[in-house]
Every structure is written in structure tokens, then in C-alpha cells.
Write a protein that holds these residues in place. Structure first.
Motif, PDB file in Angstrom:
ATOM      1  N   GLU A  91       0.872  -1.168   0.000  1.00 60.67           N
ATOM      2  CA  GLU A  91       0.000   0.000   0.000  1.00 60.67           C
ATOM      3  C   GLU A  91       0.914   1.224   0.000  1.00 60.67           C
ATOM      4  O   GLU A  91       1.779   1.360   0.864  1.00 60.67           O
ATOM      5  CB  GLU A  91      -0.896  -0.003   1.231  1.00 60.67           C
ATOM      6  N   LEU A  92       0.732   2.094  -0.982  1.00 57.66           N
ATOM      7  CA  LEU A  92       1.615   3.246  -1.139  1.00 57.66           C
ATOM      8  C   LEU A  92       1.155   4.461  -0.345  1.00 57.66           C
ATOM      9  O   LEU A  92       1.971   5.198   0.196  1.00 57.66           O
ATOM     10  CB  LEU A  92       1.740   3.621  -2.616  1.00 57.66           C
ATOM     11  N   PHE A  93      -0.148   4.687  -0.311  1.00 56.58           N
ATOM     12  CA  PHE A  93      -0.661   5.806   0.482  1.00 56.58           C
ATOM     13  C   PHE A  93      -2.164   5.693   0.675  1.00 56.58           C
ATOM     14  O   PHE A  93      -2.853   5.004  -0.069  1.00 56.58           O
ATOM     15  CB  PHE A  93      -0.300   7.164  -0.144  1.00 56.58           C
ATOM     16  N   ASN A 136       0.464  12.619  -3.574  1.00 56.78           N
ATOM     17  CA  ASN A 136       0.876  11.578  -2.638  1.00 56.78           C
ATOM     18  C   ASN A 136       1.635  10.400  -3.234  1.00 56.78           C
ATOM     19  O   ASN A 136       2.157   9.584  -2.486  1.00 56.78           O
ATOM     20  CB  ASN A 136      -0.361  11.042  -1.900  1.00 56.78           C
ATOM     21  N   TYR A 137       1.678  10.266  -4.554  1.00 57.73           N
ATOM     22  CA  TYR A 137       2.389   9.119  -5.124  1.00 57.73           C
ATOM     23  C   TYR A 137       3.872   9.261  -4.792  1.00 57.73           C
ATOM     24  O   TYR A 137       4.468  10.309  -5.036  1.00 57.73           O
ATOM     25  CB  TYR A 137       2.159   9.031  -6.635  1.00 57.73           C
ATOM     26  N   LEU A 159       0.394  -2.645  -7.656  1.00 58.36           N
ATOM     27  CA  LEU A 159       0.138  -4.034  -8.044  1.00 58.36           C
ATOM     28  C   LEU A 159       1.242  -4.627  -8.905  1.00 58.36           C
ATOM     29  O   LEU A 159       1.509  -5.825  -8.838  1.00 58.36           O
ATOM     30  CB  LEU A 159      -1.192  -4.120  -8.808  1.00 58.36           C
ATOM     31  N   GLU A 160       1.860  -3.787  -9.732  1.00 54.76           N
ATOM     32  CA  GLU A 160       2.821  -4.303 -10.707  1.00 54.76           C
ATOM     33  C   GLU A 160       3.729  -3.168 -11.186  1.00 54.76           C
ATOM     34  O   GLU A 160       3.281  -2.039 -11.343  1.00 54.76           O
ATOM     35  CB  GLU A 160       2.037  -4.872 -11.887  1.00 54.76           C
ATOM     36  N   GLY A 181      -3.638  -0.466  -7.798  1.00 56.24           N
ATOM     37  CA  GLY A 181      -5.006  -0.726  -7.381  1.00 56.24           C
ATOM     38  C   GLY A 181      -5.499   0.471  -6.587  1.00 56.24           C
ATOM     39  O   GLY A 181      -4.858   0.898  -5.627  1.00 56.24           O
ATOM     40  N   VAL A 182      -6.623   1.028  -7.010  1.00 53.53           N
ATOM     41  CA  VAL A 182      -7.158   2.232  -6.389  1.00 53.53           C
ATOM     42  C   VAL A 182      -8.549   1.934  -5.847  1.00 53.53           C
ATOM     43  O   VAL A 182      -9.390   1.372  -6.551  1.00 53.53           O
ATOM     44  CB  VAL A 182      -7.244   3.379  -7.423  1.00 53.53           C
ATOM     45  N   THR A 183      -8.767   2.320  -4.610  1.00 56.31           N
ATOM     46  CA  THR A 183     -10.086   2.238  -4.003  1.00 56.31           C
ATOM     47  C   THR A 183     -10.415   3.599  -3.419  1.00 56.31           C
ATOM     48  O   THR A 183      -9.614   4.156  -2.666  1.00 56.31           O
ATOM     49  CB  THR A 183     -10.129   1.178  -2.880  1.00 56.31           C
TER      50      THR A 183
END
Length: 163
Positions: free
Chosen positions: A29-31, A88-89, A125-126, A139-141
């Protein structure tokens, strides 16, 4: 003028790493952003820019929704992803340019309304090395506070290129 606090500004705990480290963080999880709401001014500006010019659109269809024009269209929700990513990335390096390359599997499981609070959760994810740069799938939620259903689920694809 719109309230600038709406945007997901950079968190004090946000990481910053060189682009080449992206391969070491696949599956992480990046942020996660802070909770934010879409206000009436932003929603009205979005509608104005896309569909609420009465001469060109049938805006009466909003009356068919349970809460009329208080619902936030899925495409607007999708557009909010940009602010979260931009601020935030974590991967950045001098001389490297990033581009939005696309979205896959975009779904809007929950209808968002003005008072709903949203936050973005992003997992790498990749990461794939290509001849022209690095391709990243995230992957974004977009979560909705108090709901077991998210407003948005999608895979975003980004590319890093040398300048």
C-alpha cells in the motif's frame, strides 16, 4: 473561488522515493489520503464543465435520481483520483516524467452524495520495465466513510519516461 482544502494535499507522512525503487514496493500500500468531501461549488463546476449547459444537455434527468443533483457522478469521482495521486504518489526522480497511461476495471459500486466523505487508498500491483520507461499498475479504491461499499474501484496505469 473554490476551497483549496478540498484537494488531497500531501500528507506529512507521505513517502518520497526514487523511481527505480518502484520494483521493491510491488504489493505494498503506497498511500491513503485524508477524508475529504466534494462541496456544492466543485460539483456545480463539474456539471457546468461537462453537462449542465441547458442549451446542450437535458439536465432534467437529474430529477430522476433519489437526491436529484446532490449525487456525484462516477466520472467526477474518477477525476478526483488525480489530486490524490499528484500529491501523494511516492516515486519521483529528477529527469523522469510520469504520465497517466490508462484505467482498467473501473467500477462505481456506491453512489456518492455531497455529504459523503471520501478517501483514496492506493496499492502498487505491478511494475514492469519497458524499453521506453517503467509501467506501473496501481489498485485504487475510493472509500466512503461509513459504507461497506467503495465509491470507486479501479486499476490505474502510469508510465515513467526519461525526459
Amino acid at each position: 473561488m473554490a476551497d483549496a482544502s478540498f484537494l488531497w494535499s500531501r500528507s506529512d507522512t507521505a513517502k518520497s522515493m526514487p523511481v527505480q525503487q518502484v520494483f521493491d514496493h510491488v504489493g505494498e500500500e503506497l498511500f491513503v489520503t485524508e477524508w475529504r468531501q466534494v462541496d456544492r461549488e466543485h460539483l456545480d463546476q463539474f456539471h457546468w464543465s461537462t453537462d449542465s449547459v441547458e442549451e446542450a444537455s437535458d439536465v432534467m434527468s437529474n430529477e430522476l435520481f433519489p437526491r436529484h443533483d446532490d449525487n456525484i457522478d462516477g466520472i467526477m469521482v474518477l477525476s478526483l483520483v488525480q489530486a490524490g495521486f499528484f500529491n501523494n504518489y511516492p516515486f519521483w526522480s529528477p529527469g523522469i516524467v510520469s504520465f497517466n497511461y490508462g484505467f482498467d476495471r473501473v467500477r462505481f459500486p456506491y453512489t456518492v452524495y455531497l455529504e459523503d466523505e471520501l478517501r483514496l487508498r492506493v496499492t502498487l500491483l505491478e511494475a514492469t520495465q519497458k524499453a521506453s520507461g517503467i509501467l506501473m499498475r496501481n489498485g485504487v479504491t475510493m472509500e466512503v466513510k461509513g459504507s461497506d461499499k467503495p465509491a470507486l474501484i479501479a486499476d490505474t496505469i502510469s508510465r515513467y519516461f526519461p525526459e
